[in-house]
Design a protein around this motif. Structure first.
Motif, PDB file in Angstrom:
ATOM      1  N   GLY A 198      -2.036   5.315  16.901  1.00  0.00           N
ATOM      2  CA  GLY A 198      -1.189   4.724  15.862  1.00  0.00           C
ATOM      3  C   GLY A 198      -2.006   3.891  14.887  1.00  0.00           C
ATOM      4  O   GLY A 198      -1.755   3.912  13.672  1.00  0.00           O
ATOM      5  N   ALA A 199      -2.980   3.151  15.406  1.00  0.00           N
ATOM      6  CA  ALA A 199      -3.840   2.335  14.547  1.00  0.00           C
ATOM      7  C   ALA A 199      -4.702   3.208  13.653  1.00  0.00           C
ATOM      8  O   ALA A 199      -4.877   2.917  12.465  1.00  0.00           O
ATOM      9  CB  ALA A 199      -4.701   1.415  15.403  1.00  0.00           C
ATOM     10  N   VAL A 200      -5.233   4.283  14.198  1.00  0.00           N
ATOM     11  CA  VAL A 200      -6.068   5.190  13.405  1.00  0.00           C
ATOM     12  C   VAL A 200      -5.219   5.875  12.334  1.00  0.00           C
ATOM     13  O   VAL A 200      -5.634   5.993  11.166  1.00  0.00           O
ATOM     14  CB  VAL A 200      -6.765   6.230  14.313  1.00  0.00           C
ATOM     15  CG1 VAL A 200      -7.441   7.310  13.493  1.00  0.00           C
ATOM     16  CG2 VAL A 200      -7.761   5.537  15.224  1.00  0.00           C
ATOM     17  N   GLU A 202      -5.572   5.590   8.190  1.00  0.00           N
ATOM     18  CA  GLU A 202      -5.727   6.747   7.302  1.00  0.00           C
ATOM     19  C   GLU A 202      -4.633   6.774   6.238  1.00  0.00           C
ATOM     20  O   GLU A 202      -4.882   7.163   5.099  1.00  0.00           O
ATOM     21  CB  GLU A 202      -5.727   8.042   8.115  1.00  0.00           C
ATOM     22  CG  GLU A 202      -6.914   8.197   9.044  1.00  0.00           C
ATOM     23  CD  GLU A 202      -8.245   8.149   8.304  1.00  0.00           C
ATOM     24  OE1 GLU A 202      -8.363   8.787   7.238  1.00  0.00           O
ATOM     25  OE2 GLU A 202      -9.167   7.458   8.795  1.00  0.00           O
ATOM     26  N   LEU A 203      -3.425   6.373   6.592  1.00  0.00           N
ATOM     27  CA  LEU A 203      -2.348   6.342   5.609  1.00  0.00           C
ATOM     28  C   LEU A 203      -2.600   5.302   4.532  1.00  0.00           C
ATOM     29  O   LEU A 203      -2.264   5.512   3.366  1.00  0.00           O
ATOM     30  CB  LEU A 203      -1.008   6.065   6.310  1.00  0.00           C
ATOM     31  CG  LEU A 203      -0.460   7.195   7.169  1.00  0.00           C
ATOM     32  CD1 LEU A 203       0.806   6.760   7.886  1.00  0.00           C
ATOM     33  CD2 LEU A 203      -0.202   8.425   6.314  1.00  0.00           C
ATOM     34  N   VAL A 204      -3.194   4.187   4.889  1.00  0.00           N
ATOM     35  CA  VAL A 204      -3.515   3.146   3.912  1.00  0.00           C
ATOM     36  C   VAL A 204      -4.541   3.665   2.911  1.00  0.00           C
ATOM     37  O   VAL A 204      -4.475   3.343   1.723  1.00  0.00           O
ATOM     38  CB  VAL A 204      -4.021   1.875   4.627  1.00  0.00           C
ATOM     39  CG1 VAL A 204      -4.596   0.878   3.646  1.00  0.00           C
ATOM     40  CG2 VAL A 204      -2.893   1.240   5.419  1.00  0.00           C
ATOM     41  N   LYS A 205      -5.456   4.492   3.355  1.00  0.00           N
ATOM     42  CA  LYS A 205      -6.486   5.042   2.468  1.00  0.00           C
ATOM     43  C   LYS A 205      -5.891   5.996   1.430  1.00  0.00           C
ATOM     44  O   LYS A 205      -6.459   6.181   0.356  1.00  0.00           O
ATOM     45  CB  LYS A 205      -7.555   5.779   3.273  1.00  0.00           C
ATOM     46  CG  LYS A 205      -8.420   4.870   4.102  1.00  0.00           C
ATOM     47  CD  LYS A 205      -9.438   5.695   4.882  1.00  0.00           C
ATOM     48  CE  LYS A 205     -10.262   4.854   5.813  1.00  0.00           C
ATOM     49  NZ  LYS A 205     -11.192   5.668   6.616  1.00  0.00           N
ATOM     50  N   LEU A 206      -4.742   6.612   1.738  1.00  0.00           N
ATOM     51  CA  LEU A 206      -4.115   7.554   0.815  1.00  0.00           C
ATOM     52  C   LEU A 206      -3.427   6.854  -0.357  1.00  0.00           C
ATOM     53  O   LEU A 206      -3.314   7.427  -1.437  1.00  0.00           O
ATOM     54  CB  LEU A 206      -3.098   8.422   1.551  1.00  0.00           C
ATOM     55  CG  LEU A 206      -3.654   9.400   2.575  1.00  0.00           C
ATOM     56  CD1 LEU A 206      -2.507  10.097   3.296  1.00  0.00           C
ATOM     57  CD2 LEU A 206      -4.556  10.417   1.916  1.00  0.00           C
TER      58      LEU A 206
END
Length: 56
Positions: free
Chosen positions: A4-6, A10-14
């Motif tokens: 979940g943390a990973v 990754e979603l924040v980077k999008l």
């Protein structure tokens, strides 16, 4: 929990950062002034004023 943390990372980077440089908005004061004056005649405030009749 680690997955979940990973995934969250990754979603924040999008998501693009909220900065004006991201959108590269070109702001020209003279162009804005001309567009504003062109659109002003379509406002209700302008159409209901005495000056509107003088334009035509």
């Amino acid at each position: 929990m680690m997955a979940g943390a990973v995934l969250g990372n990754e979603l924040v980077k999008l998501a693009p950062p909220a900065a004006i440089e991201t959108f590269k908005i070109a702001y020209f004061k003279e162009k804005y002034k001309n567009l504003y004056e062109d659109l002003l005649m379509y406002t209700v405030d302008m159409q209901s004023s005495y000056e509107y009749e003088l334009l035509f």
